[in-house]
Design an enzyme around this catalytic site. Structure first.
Site, PDB file in Angstrom:
ATOM      1  N   LYS A  62      -6.560  -5.505   0.136  1.00 43.46           N
ATOM      2  CA  LYS A  62      -7.889  -5.907   0.611  1.00 43.46           C
ATOM      3  C   LYS A  62      -8.984  -5.166  -0.156  1.00 43.46           C
ATOM      4  O   LYS A  62      -8.916  -3.953  -0.306  1.00 43.46           O
ATOM      5  CB  LYS A  62      -8.032  -5.591   2.097  1.00 43.46           C
ATOM      6  CG  LYS A  62      -7.127  -6.414   2.943  1.00 43.46           C
ATOM      7  CD  LYS A  62      -7.111  -5.922   4.367  1.00 43.46           C
ATOM      8  CE  LYS A  62      -5.866  -6.370   5.072  1.00 43.46           C
ATOM      9  NZ  LYS A  62      -4.660  -5.662   4.597  1.00 43.46           N
ATOM     10  N   ARG A  68       2.115   2.502   3.977  1.00 44.80           N
ATOM     11  CA  ARG A  68       2.333   1.609   5.116  1.00 44.80           C
ATOM     12  C   ARG A  68       3.023   0.325   4.665  1.00 44.80           C
ATOM     13  O   ARG A  68       2.900  -0.075   3.499  1.00 44.80           O
ATOM     14  CB  ARG A  68       1.012   1.277   5.811  1.00 44.80           C
ATOM     15  CG  ARG A  68      -0.072   0.761   4.887  1.00 44.80           C
ATOM     16  CD  ARG A  68      -1.459   1.138   5.412  1.00 44.80           C
ATOM     17  NE  ARG A  68      -2.539   0.584   4.609  1.00 44.80           N
ATOM     18  CZ  ARG A  68      -3.034   1.177   3.528  1.00 44.80           C
ATOM     19  NH1 ARG A  68      -2.521   2.308   3.100  1.00 44.80           N
ATOM     20  NH2 ARG A  68      -4.020   0.630   2.862  1.00 44.80           N
ATOM     21  N   CYS A 108      -1.953 -22.119  13.295  1.00 43.97           N
ATOM     22  CA  CYS A 108      -3.351 -22.183  12.903  1.00 43.97           C
ATOM     23  C   CYS A 108      -3.425 -22.922  11.570  1.00 43.97           C
ATOM     24  O   CYS A 108      -2.678 -22.611  10.647  1.00 43.97           O
ATOM     25  CB  CYS A 108      -3.913 -20.774  12.739  1.00 43.97           C
ATOM     26  SG  CYS A 108      -3.518 -19.749  14.158  1.00 43.97           S
ATOM     27  N   TYR A 154       0.846  -1.192   0.000  1.00 46.07           N
ATOM     28  CA  TYR A 154       0.000   0.000   0.000  1.00 46.07           C
ATOM     29  C   TYR A 154       0.885   1.247   0.000  1.00 46.07           C
ATOM     30  O   TYR A 154       2.053   1.189   0.383  1.00 46.07           O
ATOM     31  CB  TYR A 154      -0.901   0.000   1.235  1.00 46.07           C
ATOM     32  CG  TYR A 154      -1.827  -1.198   1.305  1.00 46.07           C
ATOM     33  CD1 TYR A 154      -2.981  -1.242   0.534  1.00 46.07           C
ATOM     34  CD2 TYR A 154      -1.535  -2.273   2.135  1.00 46.07           C
ATOM     35  CE1 TYR A 154      -3.837  -2.332   0.600  1.00 46.07           C
ATOM     36  CE2 TYR A 154      -2.389  -3.368   2.204  1.00 46.07           C
ATOM     37  CZ  TYR A 154      -3.540  -3.391   1.439  1.00 46.07           C
ATOM     38  OH  TYR A 154      -4.377  -4.468   1.506  1.00 46.07           O
ATOM     39  N   ARG A 190      -0.167 -17.766   5.664  1.00 47.08           N
ATOM     40  CA  ARG A 190       1.286 -17.838   5.435  1.00 47.08           C
ATOM     41  C   ARG A 190       1.834 -19.212   5.797  1.00 47.08           C
ATOM     42  O   ARG A 190       2.948 -19.337   6.288  1.00 47.08           O
ATOM     43  CB  ARG A 190       2.015 -16.770   6.231  1.00 47.08           C
ATOM     44  CG  ARG A 190       1.623 -15.391   5.837  1.00 47.08           C
ATOM     45  CD  ARG A 190       2.626 -14.320   6.222  1.00 47.08           C
ATOM     46  NE  ARG A 190       2.049 -13.056   5.846  1.00 47.08           N
ATOM     47  CZ  ARG A 190       1.387 -12.253   6.689  1.00 47.08           C
ATOM     48  NH1 ARG A 190       1.280 -12.575   7.961  1.00 47.08           N
ATOM     49  NH2 ARG A 190       0.850 -11.133   6.269  1.00 47.08           N
TER      50      ARG A 190
END
Ligand code: SF4
Length: 441
Positions: free
Chosen positions: A347, A126, A139, A123, A144
């Site tokens: 996003k 950032r 998880c 972006y 990733r």
């Protein structure tokens, strides 16, 4: 000997018959005793897998590592483990070995948007800074998966220093998101050093940390860690609760400590088939979050990473969930539903349609109840012509040099000062940064 509840006590005693309450609440003890193989899982839970299934599970763990903290293990309902949200998020499934046609190893093209090791600059203003690639729990739905847990790619201090150097030399970066793996796997001192170095950079206005510790290992949120973080305001933390049952007394305590330290808290939920693909579960989750001073931030459509196909839902399920939240509950409890663009576009928010139609002076809208209404637009509106010369603009913004140099994307097509009639993505800054990366030529 009293630990927390009977289940935790039973697990702790199976790990070590001499375990005491302070062991259970000691995050280092939890890490040391994390479950990393199928046999230990079977021994601690009493769940047994038959030979063929076991072989497939071993194969899965060889590809994507297994790690479950004793705390998280204690949340699993072993009487109905196949439908349990904690089991599904932490225990390997042979479905992870299935590679679908559209699966990708790096669906968000993070490697292509990485100017130096550890930094993803996608972006305009950032960056994402990977300062760790290990987690207390792996998880199963991690986007990733390709990197997390790979001990060969743990970022060393030199890599971190190079990342800080990139940020120092890139004045457009005003927001740094520390991520991983989990940044709270690092020691307090090391993290303190990284935060201190980043805060010395004049153009870094805000630092964010993404961590799943309040969910999977809440005891990591110690008084010492919080005291250190408090020195580095403005600091924001995003965590990752996917199910209301994960908001336990221990995680509430961790969230309370962070919020009391003045750290704004947000939550990113991933929409997961069989775990939380239900409007009622989501509503309960967002209510429990705001009750604990955590703002629901994003609801993610599950990425196209390899090994995640069994977790994906149709996008329509996410829209249905948003439909059940918007208007039905407080606006600040409603997250933004996003699809992270495959290929690295960032996003993209998606939501139900509320604008039904419009004419030159009216728009037709519908609300959450199905009411159809009109909004009358002003008969006279004097548009402000913008030539990007804020000094002569009547709005008197006094932006102190914070004006953006040029518009990006649709903003450019809507502007008065740019003659562009279509978008040519090749000419944007992100593509320029990519083209500077010779290794992808
Ligand atoms: S904590 Fe985050 S980075 Fe770590 S395995 Fe889970 S989703 Fe992936």
């Amino acid at each position: 000997m009293v630990i927390y509840d009977e289940k935790q006590q039973e697990i702790a005693e199976k790990i070590n018959p001499k375990a005491i309450i302070s062991n259970w609440k000691d995050w280092k003890w939890q890490l040391k005793n994390s479950i990393k193989d199928i046999s230990t899982f079977e021994r601690l839970t009493g769940i047994k897998f038959e030979k063929k299934k076991r072989a497939l599970l071993e194969q899965t763990v060889a590809k994507f590592p297994l790690s479950i903290t004793p705390y998280y293990l204690s949340l699993i309902d072993t009487t109905d483990y196949k439908n349990d949200p904690f089991f599904l998020q932490s225990f390997p499934s042979p479905s992870e070995l299935i590679v679908e046609k559209y699966d990708m190893i790096d669906p968000l093209s993070e490697d292509r948007d990485s100017p130096v090791t550890g930094i993803i600059h996608r972006y305009p203003d950032r960056v994402l800074f990977h300062i760790s690639n290990i987690c207390s729990m792996y998880c199963r739905h991690c986007t990733r998966k390709r990197k997390v847990g790979d001990i060969d790619s743990i970022p060393g201090k030199d890599d971190i220093a190079k990342g800080i150097e990139y940020i120092r030399n890139t004045p457009v970066v005003r927001d740094v998101l520390l991520s991983g793996g989990d940044p709270f796997m690092l020691s307090d001192n090391y993290l303190d050093w990284i935060l201190t170095e980043l805060q010395k950079i004049p153009h870094v206005e805000v630092i964010r940390i993404g961590t799943r510790m309040p969910v999977v290992l809440p005891y990591r949120i110690t008084n010492e860690l919080v005291a250190m973080l408090k020195k580095h305001h403005p600091l924001w933390i995003n965590t990752h609760f996917n199910h209301p049952r994960a908001i336990t007394d221990s995680s509430i305590e961790a969230l309370r400590k962070l919020a009391d330290a003045g750290i704004p808290l947000g939550n990113q939920t991933v929409l997961l088939a069989g775990v939380n693909d239900c409007p009622r579960i989501m509503k309960r989750l967002v209510h429990r979050l705001v009750q604990n001073r955590v703002r629901p931030y994003y609801l993610y459509q599950c990425d196209l990473s390899e090994g995640l196909s069994h977790f994906r839902t149709p996008v329509g399920k996410g829209i249905e969930i948003m439909e059940s939240l918007i208007g039905h509950t407080s606006g600040f409890a409603v997250p933004t539903y996003v699809i992270d663009a495959p290929g690295g576009g960032g996003k993209i928010p998606v939501m139900p349609n509320y604008l039904i139609s419009w004419s030159t002076n009216k728009v037709v809208l519908r609300n959450y109840e199905g009411v159809i209404t009109t909004y009358k637009e002003p008969d006279s509106y004097e548009p402000i012509f913008c030539d990007r010369n804020c000094k002569s603009c009547k709005l008197q913004l006094k932006l102190d040099g914070a004006e953006e140099k040029h518009a990006i994307g649709i903003e450019k097509l809507l502007s008065d000062y740019d003659d562009a009639i279509s978008l040519i993505p090749e000419n944007n800054d992100r593509m320029d940064r990519r083209s500077e990366r010779k290794d992808y030529e």
